[in-house]
Design a protein around this motif. Structure first.
Motif, PDB file in Angstrom:
ATOM      1  N   ASP A  65      42.796  28.139  31.966  1.00 19.15           N
ATOM      2  CA  ASP A  65      43.216  29.454  31.488  1.00 19.15           C
ATOM      3  C   ASP A  65      41.522  29.995  32.139  1.00 19.15           C
ATOM      4  OD1 ASP A  65      45.961  29.387  31.531  1.00 19.15           O
ATOM      5  OD2 ASP A  65      46.394  30.099  29.354  1.00 19.15           O
ATOM      6  N   ASN A  66      40.853  29.242  32.203  1.00 21.09           N
ATOM      7  CA  ASN A  66      39.527  29.522  32.852  1.00 21.09           C
ATOM      8  C   ASN A  66      38.823  29.934  31.604  1.00 21.09           C
ATOM      9  OD1 ASN A  66      39.082  28.395  34.864  1.00 21.09           O
ATOM     10  ND2 ASN A  66      40.900  29.984  35.712  1.00 21.09           N
ATOM     11  N   VAL A  67      38.847  29.888  29.852  1.00 16.97           N
ATOM     12  CA  VAL A  67      39.067  30.825  28.533  1.00 16.97           C
ATOM     13  C   VAL A  67      37.659  29.691  27.949  1.00 16.97           C
ATOM     14  CG1 VAL A  67      39.708  32.048  26.786  1.00 16.97           C
ATOM     15  CG2 VAL A  67      40.906  32.418  28.666  1.00 16.97           C
ATOM     16  N   THR A 120      32.780  32.906  21.897  1.00 17.37           N
ATOM     17  CA  THR A 120      33.200  32.156  23.458  1.00 17.37           C
ATOM     18  C   THR A 120      31.457  32.573  23.874  1.00 17.37           C
ATOM     19  OG1 THR A 120      33.869  32.478  25.746  1.00 17.37           O
ATOM     20  CG2 THR A 120      33.425  34.560  24.070  1.00 17.37           C
ATOM     21  N   THR A 132      36.495  41.641  22.084  1.00 19.81           N
ATOM     22  CA  THR A 132      37.012  42.507  23.088  1.00 19.81           C
ATOM     23  C   THR A 132      36.694  41.493  24.158  1.00 19.81           C
ATOM     24  OG1 THR A 132      34.783  42.825  23.166  1.00 19.81           O
ATOM     25  CG2 THR A 132      35.487  44.862  22.322  1.00 19.81           C
ATOM     26  N   THR A 133      36.540  40.106  23.271  1.00 15.62           N
ATOM     27  CA  THR A 133      36.527  39.454  24.677  1.00 15.62           C
ATOM     28  C   THR A 133      38.112  38.818  24.989  1.00 15.62           C
ATOM     29  OG1 THR A 133      36.263  37.521  22.697  1.00 15.62           O
ATOM     30  CG2 THR A 133      34.260  38.170  23.811  1.00 15.62           C
ATOM     31  N   GLU A 134      37.823  38.368  26.752  1.00  9.60           N
ATOM     32  CA  GLU A 134      39.249  37.229  27.031  1.00  9.60           C
ATOM     33  C   GLU A 134      39.027  36.066  25.580  1.00  9.60           C
ATOM     34  OE1 GLU A 134      39.204  35.766  31.075  1.00  9.60           O
ATOM     35  OE2 GLU A 134      37.269  37.331  31.387  1.00  9.60           O
ATOM     36  N   GLN A 137      41.486  37.842  23.411  1.00  8.39           N
ATOM     37  CA  GLN A 137      42.767  38.155  24.348  1.00  8.39           C
ATOM     38  C   GLN A 137      43.092  36.581  23.859  1.00  8.39           C
ATOM     39  OE1 GLN A 137      43.656  41.254  23.899  1.00  8.39           O
ATOM     40  NE2 GLN A 137      46.139  40.347  24.878  1.00  8.39           N
ATOM     41  N   TRP A 138      42.827  36.005  24.613  1.00  4.42           N
ATOM     42  CA  TRP A 138      43.618  34.434  24.192  1.00  4.42           C
ATOM     43  C   TRP A 138      44.227  33.260  23.324  1.00  4.42           C
ATOM     44  CZ3 TRP A 138      44.403  29.215  23.606  1.00  4.42           C
ATOM     45  CH2 TRP A 138      44.722  28.443  24.213  1.00  4.42           C
TER      46      TRP A 138
END
Length: 178
Positions: A65-67, A120, A132-134, A137-138
């Motif tokens: 998922d590009n994370v 990350t 606050t990062t993707e 959230q992932w």
């Protein structure tokens, strides 16, 4: 709690009042660990075999998922936990303040080999900026599929401050069963 641990806690200045106020369970150090990948600081990390399998599957799924998920730390021995606290005390920090962010040795989930600190790219590790990062959230949306939960969410009652980076592997799931 065994006498050796009590002696070590006394040497750190941990009082009976602090022990009685601790809301974390006592954890036994994991005996069966496997070497995992190096962390983001090039330190060798260890964790349980089940946790490693789940971590690898979760990290790969995030990458699809590009994370980017980066390992900050995993297993910590009681010795290591004592040294962390000694270092902070030597730097002039107060024990009560330290115990808001570091568990009393013997009470750290990291002793189990199932707890991971995660970060990350482009995020200072071990800071609330991680929320606050993707990646955060992932994890919030997908970590449960791999048996991971955030141990210290906002407003938790453990006595440990909010740690969006601290995730523990709780159980096997379809994704990580072997």
């Amino acid at each position: 709690m065994n006498r050796e641990l009590i002696t070590r806690l006394n040497a750190l200045g941990v009082t009976d009042a602090q022990l009685n106020a601790c809301r974390l369970p006592e954890f036994v150090e994991a005996k069966h660990l496997v070497q995992a990948e190096d962390d983001m600081f090039s330190r060798v990390q260890h964790m349980t075999a089940d946790t490693l399998r789940a971590w690898q599957l979760m990290k790969d799924a995030a990458a699809q998922d590009n994370v980017v998920l980066l390992l900050v730390s995993a297993f910590r021995s009681i010795d290591y936990q004592c040294e962390l606290i000694k270092g902070k005390l030597a730097a002039g920090r107060l024990l009560d303040d330290i115990l808001k962010v570091n568990a009393i040795p013997g009470f750290s989930e990291h002793h189990t080999g199932r707890a991971l600190d995660i970060s990350t790219s482009n995020c200072e590790p071990l800071t609330t900026d991680f929320e606050t990062t993707e990646a955060f959230q992932w994890l919030t949306e997908h970590a449960g599929r791999f048996g991971f939960v955030m141990s210290f969410p906002k407003d938790n009652n453990s006595g440990i401050t909010y740690e969006p980076w601290h995730w523990a592997h709780r159980h096997a799931t379809k994704e990580n069963a072997s």
